[in-house]
Structure formats: structure tokens, C-alpha cells
Motif scaffolding. Structure first.
Motif, PDB file in Angstrom:
ATOM      1  N   UNK A   1       0.824  -1.206   0.000  1.00 24.68           N
ATOM      2  CA  UNK A   1       0.000   0.000   0.000  1.00 24.68           C
ATOM      3  C   UNK A   1       0.858   1.257   0.000  1.00 24.68           C
ATOM      4  N   UNK A   2       2.180   1.071  -0.016  1.00 19.50           N
ATOM      5  CA  UNK A   2       3.101   2.202  -0.111  1.00 19.50           C
ATOM      6  C   UNK A   2       4.331   1.737  -0.874  1.00 19.50           C
ATOM      7  N   UNK A   3       4.906   2.646  -1.638  1.00 19.21           N
ATOM      8  CA  UNK A   3       6.096   2.359  -2.442  1.00 19.21           C
ATOM      9  C   UNK A   3       7.155   3.402  -2.172  1.00 19.21           C
ATOM     10  N   UNK A   4       8.361   2.948  -1.902  1.00 14.35           N
ATOM     11  CA  UNK A   4       9.488   3.853  -1.728  1.00 14.35           C
ATOM     12  C   UNK A   4      10.594   3.418  -2.685  1.00 14.35           C
ATOM     13  N   UNK A   5      11.042   4.328  -3.539  1.00 18.86           N
ATOM     14  CA  UNK A   5      12.150   4.029  -4.436  1.00 18.86           C
ATOM     15  C   UNK A   5      13.462   4.315  -3.707  1.00 18.86           C
ATOM     16  N   UNK A   6      14.387   3.374  -3.754  1.00 18.85           N
ATOM     17  CA  UNK A   6      15.679   3.525  -3.085  1.00 18.85           C
ATOM     18  C   UNK A   6      16.793   3.185  -4.076  1.00 18.85           C
ATOM     19  N   UNK A   7      17.992   3.672  -3.782  1.00 21.25           N
ATOM     20  CA  UNK A   7      19.136   3.410  -4.657  1.00 21.25           C
ATOM     21  C   UNK A   7      19.666   1.990  -4.490  1.00 21.25           C
ATOM     22  N   UNK A   8      19.539   1.443  -3.269  1.00 19.64           N
ATOM     23  CA  UNK A   8      20.036   0.092  -3.003  1.00 19.64           C
ATOM     24  C   UNK A   8      19.342  -0.451  -1.760  1.00 19.64           C
ATOM     25  N   UNK A   9      19.209  -1.773  -1.695  1.00 20.44           N
ATOM     26  CA  UNK A   9      18.677  -2.439  -0.517  1.00 20.44           C
ATOM     27  C   UNK A   9      19.861  -2.815   0.374  1.00 20.44           C
ATOM     28  N   UNK A  10      19.945  -2.287   1.596  1.00 24.02           N
ATOM     29  CA  UNK A  10      21.094  -2.614   2.459  1.00 24.02           C
ATOM     30  C   UNK A  10      21.068  -4.083   2.878  1.00 24.02           C
ATOM     31  N   UNK A  11      22.195  -4.754   2.736  1.00 31.94           N
ATOM     32  CA  UNK A  11      22.306  -6.177   3.078  1.00 31.94           C
ATOM     33  C   UNK A  11      23.600  -6.424   3.835  1.00 31.94           C
ATOM     34  N   UNK A  12      23.598  -7.498   4.633  1.00 30.44           N
ATOM     35  CA  UNK A  12      24.824  -7.886   5.323  1.00 30.44           C
ATOM     36  C   UNK A  12      25.693  -8.725   4.388  1.00 30.44           C
ATOM     37  N   UNK A  13      26.898  -9.149   4.791  1.00 28.39           N
ATOM     38  CA  UNK A  13      27.801  -9.865   3.884  1.00 28.39           C
ATOM     39  C   UNK A  13      27.236 -11.160   3.301  1.00 28.39           C
ATOM     40  N   UNK A  14      26.244 -11.779   3.955  1.00 31.28           N
ATOM     41  CA  UNK A  14      25.676 -13.014   3.405  1.00 31.28           C
ATOM     42  C   UNK A  14      24.363 -12.763   2.674  1.00 31.28           C
ATOM     43  N   UNK A  15      24.019 -11.506   2.447  1.00 30.67           N
ATOM     44  CA  UNK A  15      22.880 -11.169   1.609  1.00 30.67           C
ATOM     45  C   UNK A  15      21.567 -10.932   2.306  1.00 30.67           C
ATOM     46  N   UNK A  16      21.524 -11.031   3.620  1.00 27.82           N
ATOM     47  CA  UNK A  16      20.270 -10.794   4.328  1.00 27.82           C
ATOM     48  C   UNK A  16      19.988  -9.296   4.421  1.00 27.82           C
ATOM     49  N   UNK A  17      18.730  -8.948   4.240  1.00 24.67           N
ATOM     50  CA  UNK A  17      18.346  -7.535   4.232  1.00 24.67           C
ATOM     51  C   UNK A  17      18.451  -6.952   5.636  1.00 24.67           C
ATOM     52  N   UNK A  18      19.059  -5.784   5.732  1.00 19.62           N
ATOM     53  CA  UNK A  18      19.179  -5.083   7.006  1.00 19.62           C
ATOM     54  C   UNK A  18      17.936  -4.217   7.185  1.00 19.62           C
ATOM     55  N   UNK A  19      16.887  -4.831   7.741  1.00 16.93           N
ATOM     56  CA  UNK A  19      15.587  -4.160   7.797  1.00 16.93           C
ATOM     57  C   UNK A  19      15.606  -2.911   8.684  1.00 16.93           C
ATOM     58  N   UNK A  20      16.303  -2.986   9.813  1.00 16.02           N
ATOM     59  CA  UNK A  20      16.330  -1.814  10.690  1.00 16.02           C
ATOM     60  C   UNK A  20      16.982  -0.633   9.994  1.00 16.02           C
ATOM     61  N   UNK A  21      18.085  -0.886   9.287  1.00 15.65           N
ATOM     62  CA  UNK A  21      18.758   0.186   8.556  1.00 15.65           C
ATOM     63  C   UNK A  21      17.860   0.710   7.452  1.00 15.65           C
ATOM     64  N   UNK A  22      17.157  -0.188   6.776  1.00 20.44           N
ATOM     65  CA  UNK A  22      16.270   0.249   5.687  1.00 20.44           C
ATOM     66  C   UNK A  22      15.126   1.104   6.236  1.00 20.44           C
ATOM     67  N   UNK A  23      14.550   0.681   7.368  1.00 15.42           N
ATOM     68  CA  UNK A  23      13.474   1.480   7.963  1.00 15.42           C
ATOM     69  C   UNK A  23      13.965   2.864   8.346  1.00 15.42           C
ATOM     70  N   UNK A  24      15.179   2.945   8.905  1.00 12.66           N
ATOM     71  CA  UNK A  24      15.735   4.245   9.289  1.00 12.66           C
ATOM     72  C   UNK A  24      15.940   5.129   8.079  1.00 12.66           C
ATOM     73  N   UNK A  25      16.438   4.525   6.984  1.00 10.12           N
ATOM     74  CA  UNK A  25      16.685   5.307   5.762  1.00 10.12           C
ATOM     75  C   UNK A  25      15.370   5.826   5.173  1.00 10.12           C
ATOM     76  N   UNK A  26      14.339   4.982   5.173  1.00  9.85           N
ATOM     77  CA  UNK A  26      13.054   5.383   4.612  1.00  9.85           C
ATOM     78  C   UNK A  26      12.406   6.458   5.458  1.00  9.85           C
TER      79      UNK A  26
END
Length: 284
Positions: A258-283
Motif C-alpha cells: 500500500x506504499x512504495x518507496x524508491x531507493x538506490x540500493x537495498x542494504x544487506x549484510x555480507x551473506x545477503x540478508x536484508x538489514x531491515x532496521x537500517x532500511x526502515x531508518x533510511x526510509x
């Protein structure tokens, strides 16, 4: 990416491990038809569920079997390869129910036992039931170094490790990753798997990468917000484009973003897992 493709094409690589986001990027490169992966026999992927489209593209273009792996540093592991789960449509979300009585696996895995527990530590067993995956095997670690407090909380009384990941029972022989226990969007009392929505959005032809985060809402509590990296930044997809694509794929209405945010990159840790807390802070 250029270095990776050069290595895969020119250094006689037979096997490698790539996270779903990288597989997706390779399959969507503008010059994908020029990529030579003839030496690669198999690729394993993990850290997030792979998309069916990606598995199909690698099989169609290069004859490469993508092997779906779920695992953790603590020594847990479930593997869906072509021997145990030959159908690509099932391999994306069906992992062997290792240790289930009566199940036989061509891969010959032995000594692993898993079960799913609800919030009251009761074992769930019916198709469609969801619970925390608990794992026991010779490969499992003994405990956290000098942290008996964490170790005690991490294991059940009968020695199963609490993985913190929610799984769903697919059928009598398979389970599937549902979401991380603390990574759900709860919309009006309905639990929505962010991983399920992410996986579906990543198959959109205009999307290079995607992640889902909860957006606070006064009425519903939370709503689904999808963060997207556009394949072509000059012509990014709209929210209607994405929801229309998901509707066509058969996704339930209450799960639609129900909401869309365009970002330059999805933050991930070295094994590829999404860093959700960092992404929420950036958004935010």
C-alpha cells in the motif's frame, strides 16, 4: 558484478553460492545473452527465498540447477536440490522435512530431525500450520561462547535449537520458510510474510531488487511498504504497476503493498540478508 561474471565465464567455475538478489541481477542484465556460464554445473542460493522466475531463467538459458538452501551459522541446514525436489515450482518454497518418519530422500541425508512449535511450545503437524522451526542434528553447535543465558533460551528441553524462523508445513514431506519470527507485517490482525511479498515483487521485470517493511498506520496498525530498486532508474515502476503484477500472480488482496518507496540500493549484510532496521531508518 563485472568481476564475478568474468570469473564465472573464464575461470572454469563448476559450482558457486550466490544470494537471490545477485541471481536476479544477473538474469536481468541488458547483455544477459552474451554471458557464458557453460562451465557452471550448479549454484546454491540462500539468505532469502529465491524467485521461480530466476530458477527458470538459469535452467532455460544455461541448464543450471539452482539449489535452494536454508541454514544458519549455528549448524542448521535444509537443502532442496534437483534430487529431492526436482520441480522448480516446488523447489522455491518446498524444503525437505528431514527426520519425518516415513520420508525417504534420494540425497540420503540422515541424523537430522526438525519440528515446528507454536508460541505455547506445542508441536504443529497439519498442512498449512505455521510454527518456529526447531532443529536437532550432529552438526548443531553446542551453545553460545560464554553465554549460558543465551544458550538456555535457544534450546528446547529435549535439545532442539530454536531457529527463530517461522516455517509452514507444505505437505507430509515438505516444509517451507515463511518468515523470520520478528519480521512480519501485521495488518489488521493478519500476519503477512515480508519474504513472500519481496519474492513476488522481485519477479517484476522493472524491479532489480526489493524489500518489504511495515509502515505504521493508525487504523490497521501496519501496512505493507515495498522498497524498490528500479531496473531502469529513469523509468521506475509505480505502485499500481506492482500491485497489478501481484494481482495477476494470484496474491491475496490483504498482502498487496500500500506504499512504495524508491531507493538506490537495498542494504544487506555480507551473506545477503536484508538489514531491515537500517532500511526502515533510511526510509523514515
Amino acid at each position: 558484478m563485472p568481476v564475478l561474471l568474468e570469473q564465472l565465464s573464464e575461470q572454469d567455475i563448476h559450482f558457486t553460492i550466490l544470494v537471490p538478489a545477485v541471481l536476479n541481477m544477473i538474469a536481468k542484465l541488458p547483455d544477459v545473452d552474451r554471458i557464458d556460464l557453460s562451465s557452471v554445473r550448479a549454484i546454491t542460493t540462500g539468505s532469502a527465498p529465491p524467485s521461480l522466475w530466476t530458477l527458470q531463467e538459469f535452467k532455460r538459458r544455461w541448464g543450471i540447477e539452482i539449489i535452494n538452501i536454508w541454514g544458519q551459522n549455528e549448524g542448521t541446514c535444509l537443502i532442496a536440490g534437483p534430487a529431492d525436489v526436482p520441480e522448480l515450482e516446488r523447489r522455491v518454497d518446498h524444503l525437505p522435512f528431514w527426520g519425518k518418519p516415513g520420508c525417504h530422500w534420494p540425497s540420503g541425508v540422515d541424523g537430522v530431525s526438525v519440528k515446528l512449535l507454536d508460541d505455547e511450545d506445542r508441536e504443529v503437524s497439519g498442512p498449512g500450520d505455521i510454527g518456529e522451526l526447531c532443529y536437532r542434528a550432529p552438526s548443531l553447535f553446542a551453545g553460545y561462547f560464554k553465554r549460558p543465558d543465551l544458550t538456555e533460551k535457544a534450546f528446547t528441553a529435549d535439545g532442539y535449537f530454536r531457529t527463530g524462523d517461522l516455517f509452514v508445513i507444505r505437505d507430509d514431506a515438505h516444509v517451507g520458510f515463511h518468515d523470520r519470527k520478528k519480521d512480519m507485517v501485521i495488518r489488521g490482525g493478519f500476519n503477512i510474510s515480508s519474504a513472500e511479498v519481496e519474492n513476488a515483487v522481485q519477479a517484476h521485470p522493472a524491479v532489480l531488487d526489493a524489500a518489504v517493511i511495515p509502515q505504521p498506520d493508525e487504523v490497521m496498525g501496519e501496512r505493507v511498504c515495498v522498497c524498490v530498486v528500479a531496473r531502469e532508474p529513469a523509468s521506475p515502476p509505480t505502485l499500481d504497476d506492482i500491485t497489478g503484477f501481484l494481482r495477476e500472480s494470484g496474491m491475496s488482496l490483504y498482502k498487496l503493498p500500500e506504499a512504495l518507496r524508491m531507493v538506490d540500493a537495498i542494504p544487506r549484510n555480507p551473506v545477503g540478508k536484508i538489514l531491515k532496521r537500517q532500511l526502515r531508518d533510511e526510509v523514515e
